[in-house]
Motif scaffolding. Structure first.
Motif, PDB file in Angstrom:
ATOM      1  N   ASP A 127       0.815  -1.077   0.044  1.00  0.00           N
ATOM      2  CA  ASP A 127       0.262   0.086  -0.143  1.00  0.00           C
ATOM      3  C   ASP A 127       0.764   1.270  -0.024  1.00  0.00           C
ATOM      4  OD1 ASP A 127      -2.242  -1.450   0.142  1.00  0.00           O
ATOM      5  OD2 ASP A 127      -2.239  -1.403   2.260  1.00  0.00           O
ATOM      6  N   ILE A 128       1.858   1.166   0.913  1.00  0.00           N
ATOM      7  CA  ILE A 128       2.854   2.394   0.720  1.00  0.00           C
ATOM      8  C   ILE A 128       3.502   2.573  -0.510  1.00  0.00           C
ATOM      9  CG2 ILE A 128       4.886   3.379   2.105  1.00  0.00           C
ATOM     10  CD1 ILE A 128       2.368   2.990   3.981  1.00  0.00           C
ATOM     11  N   GLU A 129       3.974   1.556  -0.941  1.00  0.00           N
ATOM     12  CA  GLU A 129       4.714   1.482  -2.385  1.00  0.00           C
ATOM     13  C   GLU A 129       3.794   2.142  -3.322  1.00  0.00           C
ATOM     14  OE1 GLU A 129       6.013  -2.390  -2.926  1.00  0.00           O
ATOM     15  OE2 GLU A 129       7.870  -2.257  -1.327  1.00  0.00           O
ATOM     16  N   LEU A 130       2.576   1.688  -3.280  1.00  0.00           N
ATOM     17  CA  LEU A 130       1.592   2.413  -4.378  1.00  0.00           C
ATOM     18  C   LEU A 130       1.415   3.887  -4.136  1.00  0.00           C
ATOM     19  CD1 LEU A 130      -1.145  -0.616  -4.597  1.00  0.00           C
ATOM     20  CD2 LEU A 130       0.422   0.076  -6.348  1.00  0.00           C
ATOM     21  N   LEU A 131       1.327   4.178  -3.041  1.00  0.00           N
ATOM     22  CA  LEU A 131       1.145   5.663  -2.606  1.00  0.00           C
ATOM     23  C   LEU A 131       2.311   6.472  -3.029  1.00  0.00           C
ATOM     24  CD1 LEU A 131      -0.985   7.614  -1.540  1.00  0.00           C
ATOM     25  CD2 LEU A 131       0.269   7.084   0.846  1.00  0.00           C
ATOM     26  N   GLU A 132       3.433   5.847  -2.768  1.00  0.00           N
ATOM     27  CA  GLU A 132       4.859   6.476  -3.176  1.00  0.00           C
ATOM     28  C   GLU A 132       4.792   6.769  -4.689  1.00  0.00           C
ATOM     29  OE1 GLU A 132       7.657   4.718  -1.454  1.00  0.00           O
ATOM     30  OE2 GLU A 132       7.627   5.750   0.534  1.00  0.00           O
ATOM     31  N   LYS A 133       4.276   5.700  -5.480  1.00  0.00           N
ATOM     32  CA  LYS A 133       4.307   5.745  -6.932  1.00  0.00           C
ATOM     33  C   LYS A 133       3.507   6.942  -7.378  1.00  0.00           C
ATOM     34  CE  LYS A 133       5.866   1.248  -7.914  1.00  0.00           C
ATOM     35  NZ  LYS A 133       5.452  -0.120  -8.480  1.00  0.00           N
ATOM     36  N   TYR A 134       2.467   6.842  -6.845  1.00  0.00           N
ATOM     37  CA  TYR A 134       1.210   8.025  -7.088  1.00  0.00           C
ATOM     38  C   TYR A 134       1.859   9.411  -6.694  1.00  0.00           C
ATOM     39  CZ  TYR A 134      -3.113  10.353  -7.574  1.00  0.00           C
ATOM     40  OH  TYR A 134      -4.303  11.221  -8.078  1.00  0.00           O
ATOM     41  N   LEU A 135       2.551   9.503  -5.517  1.00  0.00           N
ATOM     42  CA  LEU A 135       3.019  10.776  -5.319  1.00  0.00           C
ATOM     43  C   LEU A 135       4.090  11.183  -6.106  1.00  0.00           C
ATOM     44  CD1 LEU A 135       2.714  10.503  -1.411  1.00  0.00           C
ATOM     45  CD2 LEU A 135       1.467  11.991  -2.754  1.00  0.00           C
ATOM     46  N   GLU A 136       4.988  10.452  -6.868  1.00  0.00           N
ATOM     47  CA  GLU A 136       5.825  10.848  -7.677  1.00  0.00           C
ATOM     48  C   GLU A 136       5.509  11.636  -9.135  1.00  0.00           C
ATOM     49  OE1 GLU A 136       8.061   7.270  -8.617  1.00  0.00           O
ATOM     50  OE2 GLU A 136       9.061   6.899  -6.637  1.00  0.00           O
ATOM     51  N   LYS A 137       4.172  11.077  -9.326  1.00  0.00           N
ATOM     52  CA  LYS A 137       3.403  11.683 -10.463  1.00  0.00           C
ATOM     53  C   LYS A 137       2.728  13.095 -10.051  1.00  0.00           C
ATOM     54  CE  LYS A 137       2.861   7.120 -12.776  1.00  0.00           C
ATOM     55  NZ  LYS A 137       1.968   5.901 -13.178  1.00  0.00           N
ATOM     56  N   ASN A 138       2.165  13.017  -8.990  1.00  0.00           N
ATOM     57  CA  ASN A 138       1.279  14.201  -8.490  1.00  0.00           C
ATOM     58  C   ASN A 138       1.864  14.829  -7.523  1.00  0.00           C
ATOM     59  OD1 ASN A 138      -1.079  13.506 -10.113  1.00  0.00           O
ATOM     60  ND2 ASN A 138      -0.908  11.620  -9.158  1.00  0.00           N
ATOM     61  N   ASN A 139       2.092  16.006  -7.574  1.00  0.00           N
ATOM     62  CA  ASN A 139       2.972  16.835  -6.329  1.00  0.00           C
ATOM     63  C   ASN A 139       1.881  17.516  -5.623  1.00  0.00           C
ATOM     64  OD1 ASN A 139       5.035  17.654  -4.995  1.00  0.00           O
ATOM     65  ND2 ASN A 139       5.773  19.274  -6.505  1.00  0.00           N
ATOM     66  N   ASP A 140       1.025  16.800  -5.020  1.00  0.00           N
ATOM     67  CA  ASP A 140       0.250  17.607  -4.181  1.00  0.00           C
ATOM     68  C   ASP A 140       0.608  17.575  -2.703  1.00  0.00           C
ATOM     69  OD1 ASP A 140      -2.163  18.457  -2.653  1.00  0.00           O
ATOM     70  OD2 ASP A 140      -3.567  17.183  -4.008  1.00  0.00           O
ATOM     71  N   PRO A 141       0.598  18.676  -2.057  1.00  0.00           N
ATOM     72  CA  PRO A 141       0.835  18.653  -0.789  1.00  0.00           C
ATOM     73  C   PRO A 141       0.053  18.102   0.185  1.00  0.00           C
ATOM     74  CG  PRO A 141       0.560  20.693  -1.340  1.00  0.00           C
ATOM     75  CD  PRO A 141       0.326  20.239  -2.525  1.00  0.00           C
ATOM     76  N   ASN A 142      -1.369  18.217  -0.087  1.00  0.00           N
ATOM     77  CA  ASN A 142      -2.168  17.550   0.775  1.00  0.00           C
ATOM     78  C   ASN A 142      -2.001  15.839   0.823  1.00  0.00           C
ATOM     79  OD1 ASN A 142      -3.601  19.585   1.550  1.00  0.00           O
ATOM     80  ND2 ASN A 142      -4.936  19.878  -0.262  1.00  0.00           N
ATOM     81  N   LEU A 143      -1.710  15.388  -0.487  1.00  0.00           N
ATOM     82  CA  LEU A 143      -1.412  13.963  -0.467  1.00  0.00           C
ATOM     83  C   LEU A 143      -0.180  13.663   0.157  1.00  0.00           C
ATOM     84  CD1 LEU A 143      -2.466  13.133  -4.147  1.00  0.00           C
ATOM     85  CD2 LEU A 143      -3.732  12.424  -2.051  1.00  0.00           C
ATOM     86  N   LYS A 144       0.823  14.405   0.394  1.00  0.00           N
ATOM     87  CA  LYS A 144       2.069  14.120   1.270  1.00  0.00           C
ATOM     88  C   LYS A 144       1.873  14.101   2.471  1.00  0.00           C
ATOM     89  CE  LYS A 144       5.264  15.633  -2.331  1.00  0.00           C
ATOM     90  NZ  LYS A 144       6.639  16.714  -2.834  1.00  0.00           N
TER      91      LYS A 144
END
Length: 195
Positions: free
Chosen positions: A77-94
């Protein structure tokens, strides 16, 4: 929450080995104590038996291990989230990722602290039996200040503190309730004396 969700949560809580009163479980699940007893009956009809410890320090304890689906964040789950965050630079998601990582890490640490080695499992089982049968236990306890002392205790509850299991018990030597770490119990013997 639905009934099945409540039963799964109750089973998850009890699978840690900790004793819960019906009041504690009803507060956590936000249902009546009567519903907790109903959930216990449902689990027993399914072949999952929960021990009941009677008396003022009583409650429900699950002494056998149950394998059921994890309801926590996994490494995947964490790895999937990190991949998604690499594509989207949203501070709320971080910020959300930081919270999820906190839950993931604390669950991982908690899971490690719940594990008992063979010797601690033996102590845990003796103390659980003593509480259920209201029998005294003789221990040799390695105290920080006094060194090793022979004691007779009347165990009341097992609980996790920091990274280890402890037993709250009446100590006949000190004539008071004390907390004893399982790791510091050098010898343990179930006595034929009742309390």
């Amino acid at each position: 929450m639905t009934k099945i969700s409540n039963v799964m949560t109750m089973l998850s809580l009890l699978s840690t080995g900790r004793k819960y009163t019906t009041e504690e479980l009803s507060d956590i699940l936000e249902v009546t104590p009567r519903m907790i007893r109903s959930y216990k009956e449902e689990l027993e009809h399914a072949g999952i038996f929960i021990n009941t410890i009677m008396g003022p320090y009583g409650g429900y304890v699950l002494n056998n291990s149950i394998k059921f689906p994890e309801r926590r964040f996994s490494k995947k789950d964490i790895e999937l989230l990190e991949k998604y965050l690499e594509k989207n630079n949203d501070p709320n998601l971080k910020e959300l990722k930081d919270k999820i990582m906190g839950v993931y890490i604390s669950n991982k640490v908690r899971k490690e602290s719940l594990k008992l080695n063979e010797e601690e499992t033996k102590k845990y089982n003796i103390l659980t039996r003593a509480m259920k049968e209201k029998r005294k236990v003789a221990i040799c306890y390695d105290s920080l200040n006094k060194g090793e002392t022979e004691r007779v205790i009347e165990p009341a509850e097992l609980f996790l503190f920091q990274k280890g299991w402890c037993c709250a018990a009446f100590c006949e030597l000190r004539k008071d309730f004390r907390h004893f770490e399982l790791a510091r119990m050098k010898k343990i013997e179930l006595l034929d004396e009742f309390f």
